[in-house]
Design an enzyme around this catalytic site. Sequence first.
Site, PDB file in Angstrom:
ATOM      1  N   ARG A 137      -0.773  15.112  12.726  1.00  0.00           N
ATOM      2  CA  ARG A 137       0.371  14.736  11.612  1.00  0.00           C
ATOM      3  C   ARG A 137       0.529  16.080  10.781  1.00  0.00           C
ATOM      4  O   ARG A 137      -0.042  16.371   9.767  1.00  0.00           O
ATOM      5  CB  ARG A 137      -0.519  13.644  10.597  1.00  0.00           C
ATOM      6  CG  ARG A 137      -0.497  12.369  11.528  1.00  0.00           C
ATOM      7  CD  ARG A 137      -0.770  11.303  10.963  1.00  0.00           C
ATOM      8  NE  ARG A 137       0.109  10.526   9.841  1.00  0.00           N
ATOM      9  CZ  ARG A 137      -0.103   9.503   9.097  1.00  0.00           C
ATOM     10  NH1 ARG A 137      -1.244   8.955   9.623  1.00  0.00           N
ATOM     11  NH2 ARG A 137       1.000   9.149   8.450  1.00  0.00           N
ATOM     12  N   CYS A 191      -5.181  12.701  12.613  1.00  0.00           N
ATOM     13  CA  CYS A 191      -5.808  11.294  12.214  1.00  0.00           C
ATOM     14  C   CYS A 191      -5.814  10.658  13.389  1.00  0.00           C
ATOM     15  O   CYS A 191      -5.230  11.012  14.525  1.00  0.00           O
ATOM     16  CB  CYS A 191      -4.937  10.960  11.102  1.00  0.00           C
ATOM     17  SG  CYS A 191      -3.419  10.001  11.695  1.00  0.00           S
ATOM     18  N   LYS A 231       0.643  -1.366   0.077  1.00  0.00           N
ATOM     19  CA  LYS A 231       0.187  -0.141   0.051  1.00  0.00           C
ATOM     20  C   LYS A 231       0.924   1.282   0.043  1.00  0.00           C
ATOM     21  O   LYS A 231       0.674   2.283  -0.743  1.00  0.00           O
ATOM     22  CB  LYS A 231      -1.095   0.192   1.254  1.00  0.00           C
ATOM     23  CG  LYS A 231      -1.623   1.315   1.588  1.00  0.00           C
ATOM     24  CD  LYS A 231      -2.368   1.380   2.795  1.00  0.00           C
ATOM     25  CE  LYS A 231      -1.587   1.519   4.131  1.00  0.00           C
ATOM     26  NZ  LYS A 231      -1.336   2.984   4.407  1.00  0.00           N
ATOM     27  N   ASN A 232       1.859   1.380   1.118  1.00  0.00           N
ATOM     28  CA  ASN A 232       2.715   2.490   1.046  1.00  0.00           C
ATOM     29  C   ASN A 232       3.572   2.694   0.075  1.00  0.00           C
ATOM     30  O   ASN A 232       4.360   3.881  -0.156  1.00  0.00           O
ATOM     31  CB  ASN A 232       3.525   2.555   2.357  1.00  0.00           C
ATOM     32  CG  ASN A 232       2.530   2.703   3.498  1.00  0.00           C
ATOM     33  OD1 ASN A 232       1.329   3.058   3.245  1.00  0.00           O
ATOM     34  ND2 ASN A 232       2.780   2.351   4.688  1.00  0.00           N
ATOM     35  N   ARG A 271      -8.276  -0.481   4.588  1.00  0.00           N
ATOM     36  CA  ARG A 271      -7.356   0.458   4.025  1.00  0.00           C
ATOM     37  C   ARG A 271      -6.264  -0.101   3.848  1.00  0.00           C
ATOM     38  O   ARG A 271      -5.544   0.526   2.780  1.00  0.00           O
ATOM     39  CB  ARG A 271      -7.310   1.664   5.045  1.00  0.00           C
ATOM     40  CG  ARG A 271      -8.409   2.679   5.002  1.00  0.00           C
ATOM     41  CD  ARG A 271      -8.099   4.048   6.116  1.00  0.00           C
ATOM     42  NE  ARG A 271      -6.586   4.370   5.538  1.00  0.00           N
ATOM     43  CZ  ARG A 271      -5.845   4.575   6.602  1.00  0.00           C
ATOM     44  NH1 ARG A 271      -5.945   4.278   7.846  1.00  0.00           N
ATOM     45  NH2 ARG A 271      -4.542   4.804   6.116  1.00  0.00           N
ATOM     46  N   ASP A 324       4.409  20.567   8.219  1.00  0.00           N
ATOM     47  CA  ASP A 324       5.785  21.377   8.146  1.00  0.00           C
ATOM     48  C   ASP A 324       6.883  21.368   7.442  1.00  0.00           C
ATOM     49  O   ASP A 324       7.286  22.146   6.635  1.00  0.00           O
ATOM     50  CB  ASP A 324       6.063  21.966   9.537  1.00  0.00           C
ATOM     51  CG  ASP A 324       6.410  20.890  10.450  1.00  0.00           C
ATOM     52  OD1 ASP A 324       5.664  19.661  10.284  1.00  0.00           O
ATOM     53  OD2 ASP A 324       7.250  21.045  11.280  1.00  0.00           O
ATOM     54  N   ASP A 381       4.707   0.754  12.173  1.00  0.00           N
ATOM     55  CA  ASP A 381       3.299  -0.077  11.644  1.00  0.00           C
ATOM     56  C   ASP A 381       3.426  -1.292  12.116  1.00  0.00           C
ATOM     57  O   ASP A 381       2.160  -1.915  11.946  1.00  0.00           O
ATOM     58  CB  ASP A 381       3.659   0.023  10.215  1.00  0.00           C
ATOM     59  CG  ASP A 381       3.396   1.493   9.653  1.00  0.00           C
ATOM     60  OD1 ASP A 381       2.754   2.403  10.075  1.00  0.00           O
ATOM     61  OD2 ASP A 381       3.606   1.405   8.244  1.00  0.00           O
TER      62      ASP A 381
HETATM   63  N1  EPU Z   1       6.013  14.768  10.974  1.00  0.00           N
HETATM   64  C1  EPU Z   1       6.206  16.132  11.125  1.00  0.00           C
HETATM   65  N2  EPU Z   1       6.083  17.212  10.124  1.00  0.00           N
HETATM   66  C2  EPU Z   1       5.999  16.773   8.784  1.00  0.00           C
HETATM   67  C3  EPU Z   1       5.865  15.336   8.481  1.00  0.00           C
HETATM   68  C4  EPU Z   1       5.992  14.380   9.489  1.00  0.00           C
HETATM   69  O1  EPU Z   1       6.494  16.614  12.508  1.00  0.00           O
HETATM   70  O2  EPU Z   1       6.354  17.605   8.077  1.00  0.00           O
HETATM   71  C5  EPU Z   1       5.980  13.733  11.959  1.00  0.00           C
HETATM   72  C6  EPU Z   1       4.673  13.021  12.028  1.00  0.00           C
HETATM   73  O3  EPU Z   1       3.745  13.632  12.764  1.00  0.00           O
HETATM   74  C7  EPU Z   1       5.182  11.856  12.655  1.00  0.00           C
HETATM   75  C8  EPU Z   1       6.653  11.450  12.055  1.00  0.00           C
HETATM   76  O4  EPU Z   1       7.225  12.933  11.642  1.00  0.00           O
HETATM   77  O5  EPU Z   1       5.172  11.814  14.171  1.00  0.00           O
HETATM   78  C9  EPU Z   1       6.938  10.441  11.062  1.00  0.00           C
HETATM   79  O6  EPU Z   1       5.819  11.064  10.144  1.00  0.00           O
HETATM   80  P1  EPU Z   1       6.228  10.474   8.259  1.00  0.00           P
HETATM   81  O7  EPU Z   1       6.209  11.741   7.853  1.00  0.00           O
HETATM   82  O8  EPU Z   1       7.395   9.483   8.442  1.00  0.00           O
HETATM   83  O9  EPU Z   1       5.006   9.312   8.096  1.00  0.00           O
HETATM   84  P2  EPU Z   1       3.999   9.534   7.002  1.00  0.00           P
HETATM   85  O10 EPU Z   1       4.495   9.740   5.678  1.00  0.00           O
HETATM   86  O11 EPU Z   1       2.837  10.426   7.352  1.00  0.00           O
HETATM   87  C10 EPU Z   1       4.221   7.082   6.409  1.00  0.00           C
HETATM   88  C11 EPU Z   1       3.329   5.798   6.270  1.00  0.00           C
HETATM   89  C12 EPU Z   1       2.904   5.167   7.584  1.00  0.00           C
HETATM   90  C13 EPU Z   1       3.883   5.140   8.537  1.00  0.00           C
HETATM   91  C14 EPU Z   1       4.972   6.210   8.456  1.00  0.00           C
HETATM   92  C15 EPU Z   1       6.310   5.940   9.228  1.00  0.00           C
HETATM   93  C16 EPU Z   1       2.369   6.070   3.864  1.00  0.00           C
HETATM   94  C17 EPU Z   1       1.261   6.379   2.983  1.00  0.00           C
HETATM   95  N3  EPU Z   1       2.034   6.345   5.377  1.00  0.00           N
HETATM   96  O12 EPU Z   1       3.537   8.056   6.970  1.00  0.00           O
HETATM   97  O13 EPU Z   1       1.892   4.222   7.262  1.00  0.00           O
HETATM   98  O14 EPU Z   1       3.652   4.866   9.789  1.00  0.00           O
HETATM   99  O15 EPU Z   1       5.476   6.452   7.206  1.00  0.00           O
HETATM  100  O16 EPU Z   1       6.781   4.958   8.761  1.00  0.00           O
HETATM  101  O17 EPU Z   1       3.114   5.705   3.520  1.00  0.00           O
HETATM  102  C18 EPU Z   1       0.203   2.727   7.900  1.00  0.00           C
HETATM  103  O18 EPU Z   1       0.454   1.956   6.642  1.00  0.00           O
HETATM  104  O19 EPU Z   1      -0.343   2.210   8.459  1.00  0.00           O
HETATM  105  C19 EPU Z   1       0.881   4.058   8.210  1.00  0.00           C
HETATM  106  C20 EPU Z   1       0.378   4.754   9.129  1.00  0.00           C
END
Ligand code: EPU
Length: 419
Positions: free
Chosen positions: A121, A116, A22-23, A400, A124, A308
Amino acid sequence: MQKFIITGGNRLSGEIELQGSKNSTLPIMAAAILAKDKCVLESCPNLADVYSAARILNSLGCKCSLVGNRAEIDSSEAEGSKIPESLMREMRSSIMFMGAILGRTGDCIFSVPGGCELGPRPIDMHLAALSKMGAEISSCGGEISCHMPKGKAHGARISLSFPSVGATENIILCAVLAEGETVINNAAREPEICDMCRFLRSCGAKIKGDGESRIVVEGVEKLHGCEYRIMPDRIAGATYLAMTAAAGGAMILKNACVAEMEPFISVLEQTGCFICAAENRIYLRRGGRLKAVRDRIRTMPHPGFPTDAQAILMAALATADGTSVFEENIFDCRYRHTDALIKMGADIQVMGKAAVIRGVNRLHGADVEATDLRGGAAMAVAAVGAEGTTRISCISHIDRGYEKFENMITSLGGRIIRE
Ligand code: EPU
């Protein structure tokens, strides 16, 4: 609202074929916008989030169809630059489309994705990076507008304060058609980012260093279409392995990404399961009782233990001999599944970032509600190993991320029905 009704107690046995990731699929679908051509994705999982991504593509003017596990995306006439608010709300990952739309059209309007189930989330880091690449960003009434005054982004040196998966993907997506070179320091190293980069390279992009913490993207004039096979889903794989560990028995996971699953497998092995992984197959057998994991299980960016898989492994460790301790370092609210596990008889204490799991003899069935995707899957892991019947409601969360969830469990000998 649908429910899963799971009657536990059966040992599992059999083999299942792992779905596409998915990711990986979601950012790759966003990346297809940049090709201005036809892309074919094989092993594309049939999931609610993938359907949402297809709706976003269609709303931008792409022609996107999904037949079986083959997605065809023709983005040659996609001129749209606004993601409708209703689609932004359907899926947090819609933020992935921002970098791709901006890279293609020089403009992108979308609404704030908001918090969420996993807590706040913020985006920034995404916005700061795009601004460094030339975007003028303004927000008004919950709508964010990004505009490249010169029509396209320019390269930049970007150092992330945390290796965010989404921010790394968005920067790459915006950089592949930008003018000049973009360097990302402290980039996330998740395998799904590498998969997206492999796809983009198949379309003609110039990207180096993915899988390492310094990624260099050299902007090119244009991309072309390609045919691409999505990598297997390491977290779905972890879920079925944890389920067999919880229930006992033996299984073979086919189409597995063994190297990418190593951070999970090496911890699962400490529970006393016999695991043998070769090429793209993983065999797992659990004979006696599970053992607690002695070292603290810290969720970390890849190649650390994946956040995850935290809930999923916790569900198995709920009946292990001894005490295991998790430390959740990625998301603020990722212990919401623990109430359901406690209702099923688990002994879990959450203290800030830490969760202490004292293994009990057995879990029992209960009526529980899926709190989020992986939390819901963890409840199913616990239920398959528990005594009696568990009813899991709010399973739209599970849908999902897991393709044919009940078929997979049934083919391993588990008893599950969707009602
Ligand atoms: N964060 C910030 N600012 C930002 C971006 C992220 O503070 O601009 C923080 C987030 O709030 C969080 C941390 O950084 O605390 C990590 O977030 P990240 O951006 O790495 O996660 P994401 O891209 O939103 C993806 C996966 C998630 C997975 C995480 C971590 C997808 C679609 N989602 O999320 O998958 O947990 O990376 O590996 O790729 C899932 O599949 O169940 C899922 C939640």
